[in-house]
Design a protein around this motif. Structure first.
Motif, PDB file in Angstrom:
ATOM      1  N   THR A  23      43.937  35.389  33.612  1.00 46.85           N
ATOM      2  CA  THR A  23      42.734  34.898  34.297  1.00 46.85           C
ATOM      3  C   THR A  23      42.612  33.382  34.198  1.00 46.85           C
ATOM      4  O   THR A  23      43.241  32.747  33.361  1.00 46.85           O
ATOM      5  N   TYR A  24      41.791  32.828  35.054  1.00 47.82           N
ATOM      6  CA  TYR A  24      41.651  31.380  35.148  1.00 47.82           C
ATOM      7  C   TYR A  24      40.701  30.826  34.090  1.00 47.82           C
ATOM      8  O   TYR A  24      41.009  29.853  33.418  1.00 47.82           O
ATOM      9  N   HIS A  25      39.539  31.453  33.948  1.00 45.15           N
ATOM     10  CA  HIS A  25      38.530  30.947  33.010  1.00 45.15           C
ATOM     11  C   HIS A  25      38.433  31.750  31.715  1.00 45.15           C
ATOM     12  O   HIS A  25      37.591  31.467  30.886  1.00 45.15           O
ATOM     13  N   HIS A  26      39.247  32.767  31.586  1.00 48.06           N
ATOM     14  CA  HIS A  26      39.280  33.593  30.369  1.00 48.06           C
ATOM     15  C   HIS A  26      37.989  34.396  30.166  1.00 48.06           C
ATOM     16  O   HIS A  26      37.589  34.713  29.048  1.00 48.06           O
ATOM     17  N   TYR A  27      37.339  34.752  31.277  1.00 50.27           N
ATOM     18  CA  TYR A  27      36.135  35.588  31.189  1.00 50.27           C
ATOM     19  C   TYR A  27      36.532  37.011  30.811  1.00 50.27           C
ATOM     20  O   TYR A  27      37.588  37.490  31.196  1.00 50.27           O
ATOM     21  N   ARG A  28      35.653  37.695  30.117  1.00 46.28           N
ATOM     22  CA  ARG A  28      35.831  39.124  29.860  1.00 46.28           C
ATOM     23  C   ARG A  28      35.532  39.837  31.180  1.00 46.28           C
ATOM     24  O   ARG A  28      34.409  39.830  31.670  1.00 46.28           O
ATOM     25  N   LEU A  29      36.539  40.441  31.775  1.00 45.92           N
ATOM     26  CA  LEU A  29      36.446  40.936  33.146  1.00 45.92           C
ATOM     27  C   LEU A  29      35.340  41.956  33.396  1.00 45.92           C
ATOM     28  O   LEU A  29      34.687  41.888  34.438  1.00 45.92           O
ATOM     29  N   PRO A  30      35.095  42.912  32.504  1.00 44.60           N
ATOM     30  CA  PRO A  30      34.018  43.869  32.805  1.00 44.60           C
ATOM     31  C   PRO A  30      32.625  43.237  32.827  1.00 44.60           C
ATOM     32  O   PRO A  30      31.677  43.857  33.284  1.00 44.60           O
ATOM     33  N   ARG A  31      32.520  42.009  32.393  1.00 43.08           N
ATOM     34  CA  ARG A  31      31.211  41.350  32.297  1.00 43.08           C
ATOM     35  C   ARG A  31      30.890  40.452  33.484  1.00 43.08           C
ATOM     36  O   ARG A  31      29.836  39.829  33.516  1.00 43.08           O
ATOM     37  N   ILE A  32      31.807  40.367  34.442  1.00 42.65           N
ATOM     38  CA  ILE A  32      31.555  39.528  35.612  1.00 42.65           C
ATOM     39  C   ILE A  32      31.620  40.380  36.875  1.00 42.65           C
ATOM     40  O   ILE A  32      32.213  41.457  36.870  1.00 42.65           O
ATOM     41  N   PRO A  33      30.993  39.914  37.975  1.00 39.33           N
ATOM     42  CA  PRO A  33      31.038  40.677  39.230  1.00 39.33           C
ATOM     43  C   PRO A  33      32.475  40.878  39.705  1.00 39.33           C
ATOM     44  O   PRO A  33      33.353  40.036  39.476  1.00 39.33           O
ATOM     45  N   LEU A  34      32.711  41.985  40.396  1.00 37.11           N
ATOM     46  CA  LEU A  34      34.067  42.323  40.833  1.00 37.11           C
ATOM     47  C   LEU A  34      34.700  41.265  41.730  1.00 37.11           C
ATOM     48  O   LEU A  34      35.906  41.016  41.636  1.00 37.11           O
ATOM     49  N   GLU A  35      33.899  40.633  42.590  1.00 34.60           N
ATOM     50  CA  GLU A  35      34.484  39.597  43.436  1.00 34.60           C
ATOM     51  C   GLU A  35      34.980  38.416  42.601  1.00 34.60           C
ATOM     52  O   GLU A  35      35.969  37.770  42.940  1.00 34.60           O
ATOM     53  N   GLU A  36      34.324  38.156  41.478  1.00 36.18           N
ATOM     54  CA  GLU A  36      34.797  37.095  40.582  1.00 36.18           C
ATOM     55  C   GLU A  36      36.061  37.519  39.845  1.00 36.18           C
ATOM     56  O   GLU A  36      36.919  36.674  39.566  1.00 36.18           O
ATOM     57  N   VAL A  37      36.181  38.799  39.538  1.00 35.23           N
ATOM     58  CA  VAL A  37      37.407  39.295  38.921  1.00 35.23           C
ATOM     59  C   VAL A  37      38.584  38.993  39.840  1.00 35.23           C
ATOM     60  O   VAL A  37      39.601  38.433  39.414  1.00 35.23           O
ATOM     61  N   ALA A  38      38.439  39.328  41.103  1.00 32.97           N
ATOM     62  CA  ALA A  38      39.503  39.070  42.076  1.00 32.97           C
ATOM     63  C   ALA A  38      39.792  37.576  42.180  1.00 32.97           C
ATOM     64  O   ALA A  38      40.949  37.164  42.223  1.00 32.97           O
ATOM     65  N   GLN A  39      38.759  36.752  42.195  1.00 34.65           N
ATOM     66  CA  GLN A  39      38.951  35.305  42.275  1.00 34.65           C
ATOM     67  C   GLN A  39      39.700  34.773  41.055  1.00 34.65           C
ATOM     68  O   GLN A  39      40.595  33.927  41.186  1.00 34.65           O
ATOM     69  N   GLU A  40      39.344  35.254  39.875  1.00 27.93           N
ATOM     70  CA  GLU A  40      40.016  34.839  38.643  1.00 27.93           C
ATOM     71  C   GLU A  40      41.505  35.163  38.692  1.00 27.93           C
ATOM     72  O   GLU A  40      42.349  34.331  38.353  1.00 27.93           O
ATOM     73  N   LEU A  41      41.811  36.372  39.097  1.00 30.89           N
ATOM     74  CA  LEU A  41      43.206  36.806  39.147  1.00 30.89           C
ATOM     75  C   LEU A  41      43.984  36.079  40.234  1.00 30.89           C
ATOM     76  O   LEU A  41      45.111  35.620  40.002  1.00 30.89           O
ATOM     77  N   ASN A  42      43.383  35.960  41.409  1.00 32.30           N
ATOM     78  CA  ASN A  42      44.074  35.324  42.532  1.00 32.30           C
ATOM     79  C   ASN A  42      44.293  33.831  42.293  1.00 32.30           C
ATOM     80  O   ASN A  42      45.360  33.303  42.605  1.00 32.30           O
ATOM     81  N   ARG A  43      43.311  33.167  41.719  1.00 31.18           N
ATOM     82  CA  ARG A  43      43.457  31.733  41.457  1.00 31.18           C
ATOM     83  C   ARG A  43      44.583  31.490  40.454  1.00 31.18           C
ATOM     84  O   ARG A  43      45.415  30.605  40.648  1.00 31.18           O
ATOM     85  N   THR A  44      44.626  32.292  39.410  1.00 31.67           N
ATOM     86  CA  THR A  44      45.672  32.144  38.403  1.00 31.67           C
ATOM     87  C   THR A  44      47.035  32.466  38.993  1.00 31.67           C
ATOM     88  O   THR A  44      48.011  31.746  38.769  1.00 31.67           O
ATOM     89  N   ARG A  45      47.110  33.542  39.753  1.00 33.76           N
ATOM     90  CA  ARG A  45      48.366  33.915  40.411  1.00 33.76           C
ATOM     91  C   ARG A  45      48.878  32.774  41.278  1.00 33.76           C
ATOM     92  O   ARG A  45      50.056  32.412  41.235  1.00 33.76           O
ATOM     93  N   ASP A  46      47.979  32.165  42.051  1.00 33.35           N
ATOM     94  CA  ASP A  46      48.374  31.082  42.942  1.00 33.35           C
ATOM     95  C   ASP A  46      48.849  29.847  42.174  1.00 33.35           C
ATOM     96  O   ASP A  46      49.808  29.191  42.582  1.00 33.35           O
ATOM     97  N   VAL A  47      48.188  29.529  41.084  1.00 31.58           N
ATOM     98  CA  VAL A  47      48.595  28.384  40.262  1.00 31.58           C
ATOM     99  C   VAL A  47      49.993  28.611  39.704  1.00 31.58           C
ATOM    100  O   VAL A  47      50.873  27.749  39.806  1.00 31.58           O
TER     101      VAL A  47
END
Length: 78
Positions: A23-47
């Protein structure tokens, strides 16, 4: 951190190790909205892809925290 020190990511790959998404910001995934989960994963993948030219295949959620819903988001986002 990958953006700050791309040479480390490149060295890891050159040494034959696999890179995983943590993940990008190291958030605990179950604690954030699902759209943010996808953003975290996609941003890191792209980097990582921009640094080494390949996509990550593995995800290690921060704290090891995930559930079935998070797993579906991970699968949907490749």
């Amino acid at each position: 951190q990958a953006e700050r020190q791309p040479e480390i990511i490149q060295r890891i790959v050159l040494d034959g190790h696999e890179i995983g998404n943590h993940t990008y910001h190291h958030y605990r995934l179950p604690r954030i909205p699902l759209e943010e989960v996808a953003q975290e994963l996609n941003r890191t993948r792209d980097v990582i892809q921009s640094i080494v030219g390949m996509r990550t295949r593995l995800v290690r959620p921060p704290g090891g925290e995930y559930n079935a819903t998070i797993q579906r988001v991970i699968e949907q986002n490749g």
